[in-house]
Design a protein around this motif. Structure first.
Motif, mmCIF file in Angstrom:
data_model
loop_
_atom_site.group_PDB
_atom_site.id
_atom_site.type_symbol
_atom_site.label_atom_id
_atom_site.label_comp_id
_atom_site.label_asym_id
_atom_site.label_seq_id
_atom_site.Cartn_x
_atom_site.Cartn_y
_atom_site.Cartn_z
ATOM 1 N N ASP A 106 0.827 -1.206 0.000
ATOM 2 C CA ASP A 106 0.000 0.000 0.000
ATOM 3 C C ASP A 106 0.865 1.261 0.000
ATOM 4 O O ASP A 106 0.594 2.206 -0.760
ATOM 5 N N PHE A 107 1.887 1.305 0.848
ATOM 6 C CA PHE A 107 2.753 2.481 0.903
ATOM 7 C C PHE A 107 3.528 2.673 -0.396
ATOM 8 O O PHE A 107 3.723 3.800 -0.855
ATOM 9 N N LYS A 123 4.096 5.916 -5.317
ATOM 10 C CA LYS A 123 4.120 6.095 -6.778
ATOM 11 C C LYS A 123 3.080 7.113 -7.210
ATOM 12 O O LYS A 123 3.347 7.966 -8.065
ATOM 13 N N GLU A 124 1.894 7.028 -6.624
ATOM 14 C CA GLU A 124 0.841 7.993 -6.958
ATOM 15 C C GLU A 124 1.248 9.399 -6.539
ATOM 16 O O GLU A 124 0.993 10.363 -7.258
ATOM 17 N N ALA A 125 1.853 9.522 -5.382
ATOM 18 C CA ALA A 125 2.291 10.843 -4.918
ATOM 19 C C ALA A 125 3.341 11.420 -5.865
ATOM 20 O O ALA A 125 3.336 12.625 -6.152
ATOM 21 N N ARG A 126 4.239 10.578 -6.364
ATOM 22 C CA ARG A 126 5.249 11.048 -7.321
ATOM 23 C C ARG A 126 4.594 11.548 -8.606
ATOM 24 O O ARG A 126 5.013 12.556 -9.166
ATOM 25 N N SER A 152 5.713 13.971 0.169
ATOM 26 C CA SER A 152 4.797 12.889 0.542
ATOM 27 C C SER A 152 5.281 11.562 -0.025
ATOM 28 O O SER A 152 5.237 10.538 0.672
ATOM 29 N N ALA A 153 5.740 11.575 -1.261
ATOM 30 C CA ALA A 153 6.236 10.345 -1.885
ATOM 31 C C ALA A 153 7.409 9.786 -1.093
ATOM 32 O O ALA A 153 7.469 8.580 -0.821
ATOM 33 N N MET A 154 8.338 10.658 -0.717
ATOM 34 C CA MET A 154 9.506 10.204 0.046
ATOM 35 C C MET A 154 9.072 9.596 1.379
ATOM 36 O O MET A 154 9.539 8.531 1.763
ATOM 37 N N MET A 155 8.163 10.255 2.083
ATOM 38 C CA MET A 155 7.710 9.745 3.380
ATOM 39 C C MET A 155 7.004 8.401 3.232
ATOM 40 O O MET A 155 7.206 7.492 4.044
ATOM 41 N N LEU A 156 6.187 8.261 2.204
ATOM 42 C CA LEU A 156 5.506 6.991 1.964
ATOM 43 C C LEU A 156 6.510 5.885 1.625
ATOM 44 O O LEU A 156 6.369 4.747 2.075
ATOM 45 N N GLU A 157 7.530 6.221 0.852
ATOM 46 C CA GLU A 157 8.576 5.242 0.530
ATOM 47 C C GLU A 157 9.354 4.849 1.780
ATOM 48 O O GLU A 157 9.716 3.686 1.956
#
Length: 181
Positions: A135-136, A141-144, A151-156
Motif C-alpha cells: 500500500d505504501f 508512486k501515486e504521490a510522485r 509525501s512520496a519520500m515519506m511513503l517510501e
C-alpha cells in the motif's frame, strides 16, 4: 560452525547476514572476523553520535520547517540505530568473552514463546505488514505522479520500515517455530 576464513569470504560476498556464531548464543573465537565486526559496530556507534549532533545543529540553525521536519525524523532513526548498535556491540562483546551482558540481546527462547496461537498471530502480523508495504509503495508512486515529492519520500520510507518489520517478524517466526519443536 564455519572457520573464520570461510566466514570472512561469506561476509565479503553476500553480507553480514550469512555469518554464524555472532549473537546467536554460541561462543565465537577471539581473533576471528567477529572482533573486526565488533570494532566496526563500535565505530558506527561513534559515527551515529556525530550524525545526531550534526543533524541537531542543522535543525536548530534552519528556518525551513520542511528541513527541520526531515532532520527530526532522521534524528529519531539515528537514536534508534544508536541504541540497536549499542545492544549489538554488547551482544558481540559478550559472545567474544563467553559471558552475558545486561545490554545484550537475549539468546535463549523464552518459555512464554511456546504459548499456543502465538505462531499463528506472528503469521498474521507478517501478512499485515506485507500488505502495508504494498500500500505504501503504491501510494508513493501515486504521490510522485502528482509531484508531491515530500509525501512520496515519506511513503517510501514507510514502505522501507515495513520491509524491516517483515524481516524482523519472519526472524521471530523462525525462532518461535524452532522453540515449539
Amino acid at each position: 560452525m564455519a572457520e573464520p576464513n570461510e566466514r570472512r569470504i561469506a561476509l565479503d560476498t553476500v553480507g553480514m547476514g550469512s555469518l554464524t556464531g555472532v549473537g546467536d548464543g554460541r561462543p565465537v573465537s577471539p581473533g576471528s572476523i567477529d572482533e573486526q565486526l565488533l570494532q566496526m559496530v563500535k565505530s558506527h556507534i561513534i559515527a551515529e553520535t556525530d550524525s545526531l549532533e550534526a543533524y541537531g545543529r542543522l535543525a536548530e540553525a534552519t528556518g525551513d520547517p520542511m528541513v527541520k521536519e526531515i532532520l527530526s525524523i532522521l534524528m529519531e532513526e539515528e537514536e534508534r540505530h544508536h541504541r540497536t548498535l549499542e545492544r549489538l556491540s554488547a551482544t558481540w562483546a559478550a559472545d567474544l568473552n563467553w559471558t552475558r551482558s545486561r545490554g545484550s540481546f537475549p539468546t535463549q527462547p523464552m518459555e512464554a514463546l511456546r504459548q499456543a496461537g502465538f505462531i499463528d498471530q506472528m503469521k498474521t502480523f507478517i501478512k499485515e505488514e506485507e500488505s502495508g508495504v504494498k500500500d505504501f509503495q503504491a501510494a508513493g508512486k501515486e504521490a510522485r505522479k502528482g509531484r508531491r515529492m515530500m509525501s512520496a519520500m515519506m511513503l517510501e520510507w514507510m514502505a522501507m520500515d515495513g520491509k524491516k518489520h517483515v524481516q524482523g517478524l519472519q526472524y521471530l517466526l523462525r525462532r518461535l517455530e524452532g522453540a515449539r519443536r
